[in-house]
Design a protein around this motif. Sequence first.
Motif, short mmCIF file in Angstrom:
data_model
loop_
_atom_site.label_atom_id
_atom_site.label_comp_id
_atom_site.label_asym_id
_atom_site.label_seq_id
_atom_site.Cartn_x
_atom_site.Cartn_y
_atom_site.Cartn_z
N HIS A 395 0.83 -1.20 0.00
CA HIS A 395 0.00 0.00 0.00
C HIS A 395 0.87 1.26 0.00
O HIS A 395 0.65 2.20 -0.77
N ARG A 396 1.89 1.31 0.86
CA ARG A 396 2.76 2.48 0.95
C ARG A 396 3.57 2.67 -0.32
O ARG A 396 3.77 3.81 -0.78
N SER A 397 4.04 1.58 -0.90
CA SER A 397 4.82 1.69 -2.14
C SER A 397 3.97 2.22 -3.29
O SER A 397 4.44 3.04 -4.09
N ARG A 400 3.51 5.96 -2.77
CA ARG A 400 4.74 6.72 -2.97
C ARG A 400 5.10 6.79 -4.45
O ARG A 400 5.52 7.85 -4.95
N ASP A 424 -5.16 6.61 0.84
CA ASP A 424 -4.56 6.94 2.13
C ASP A 424 -5.66 7.25 3.14
O ASP A 424 -6.81 7.52 2.78
#
Length: 595
Positions: A395-397, A400, A424
């Motif tokens: 999810h974070r990748s 970003r 997010d």
Amino acid sequence: MDLDPEDVFKDEEDDPDNEFFQQSESSKEYVVYLVDASPKMFNTTCPGKDQKDEIHFHVSISCIAESLKTQIICRSYDEVAICFFNTREKKNLQDLNGVFVFNVAEREQLDRPTARLIKEFDCIEESFMREIGSQYGIVPGSRENSLYNALWVAQALLRKGSIKTADKRILLFTNEDDPFGSLQGAAKADMTRTTLQRAKDIQDLGISIELLPLIRLDEEFNVSVLYSDLIGLDSEDLAQFIPSAGQKLEDMKDQLRKRMFTKRIIRRITFHIVKGLSIQLNTYALIRPTVPGAITWLDSVTNRPLKIERSLICEDTGSLIQEPPKRFQPYRNENVKFSMDEISEIKRISTGHLRLLGFKPLCCLKDYHNLRPSTFVYPSDQEVVGSSCIFIALHRSMLRLKRFAVAFYGGSSRPQLVALVARDEITTAGGQMEPPGMHMIYLPYSDDIRDAEEIFPDTEDDAPRADKDQIQKAAALIKRIEMKDFSVFQFANPALQRHYAVLQALALEEDDIPETIDETVPDEEGLARPAVVKAIEEFKLSVYGDNYDEENDHLGKEKVGGASRKRKEIAENAAKDYDWADLADNGQILLETLG
């Protein structure tokens, strides 16, 4: 391929893998309403809708009654039980003092709400003191603990079903923040300890306890005395608890007769990321259309739902066929037989799992790629430990790098590609507004995408185009009448509200149909504001000019419409003059084929 707007949301009954509207046992809910019936509930008042004081017991009863009426429409297969504590009489399977389980004939204590239950519960205040009674269940010199007994009875009522197949909740109504306030010393400490342990045992079984405190404007309900530990409230949430609990109570008092789909798990799927690495995801449908309930056929004598059964009868002998039917396919003068399981396996293209194919930039995903409501996915460690950690990293990748994932997903009848778009978390001062997770968007096939075409059947000229001044005046008008903080959830469907009101009146044998408010009618008062009227007149002036006569224009359109209808009638009558069957038999109809 043309899309039916209603079919986009419709259940696919022949597709067992369809998940958008899948209502399985996992979405069922068991609720026990636990109501404090101590004398303080009858002596304390709070202002009502008409500014008249209402006793807290009446507020609790009216809240539960409205909730039951809504539940019949919203989730008729959920099951409820109603339990009073601090009562003079006792009625429970455990034979505990101070606890009375309210029920009606031909119904289990934890069962679906019925019209008879609602009718009798609406009138319970009239006979409560006479048949059930009110008294303090925790007094000095006695070992009786009515709150402990009530939690015990509620836990026993919720033994039905498993936490894997149903959500279980206890809703506690009370205006006493310190039920052990009359006790002192070791007796108070012992009762507090045993009650908190009972609550912890309940929560360990997967049952949630929710407190709905009833308070006066000049009094404070001190949650930290007992109930913060009883319901497992963190110290960080103490400041926001009373406002949120009060809002929940207001929602119960004022909620409309409409379908309220809670955010429950639709289904659990396995997400294959690479070979040998899979995680478990829960799927949620965040928005759904509201439609009237399905028709249920009832027996005319017993009024019980009818159960439809199908039996196969042999044409030769007339006997019932016990073996499952088999189908065959002729092949070289021989019938090749297939069982239903073999046919299902042949048709199965996908296992129903989600399989990652790759990633693409977010700019490649267009608005018109979203042909049906998306599904929200969130990780679960219930069966695959570590799913949350892997999901968070992915999810974070994606956030970003501004990428979305392309995956293959679908059942046996509708396999398709989907896009997983990371979202997010959105928070405000009041707390979390939207959770983090991913939206699963169902991507269209190439045939689903059509180029926009402008068609003007009544004229060969191009469509008129607005100039810069007209666009500015239209934008100013829209800005004036724009609704701030608009949400589709602010407006109920008036036709459905009327439908539910009629059903309620019939089921409860009420003389008058409850009044419904149509919130979709234009806001005449708002449109009459000077600034809005000025913006409307400026827009009309820029589009139609100074000499525009609205009445003559309306009459002209009616004349054009009448002429069009007349030409259509002439064409239809001309077609009736031919004997189309005779012309077809004689080969006098020229068919144009499109190649």
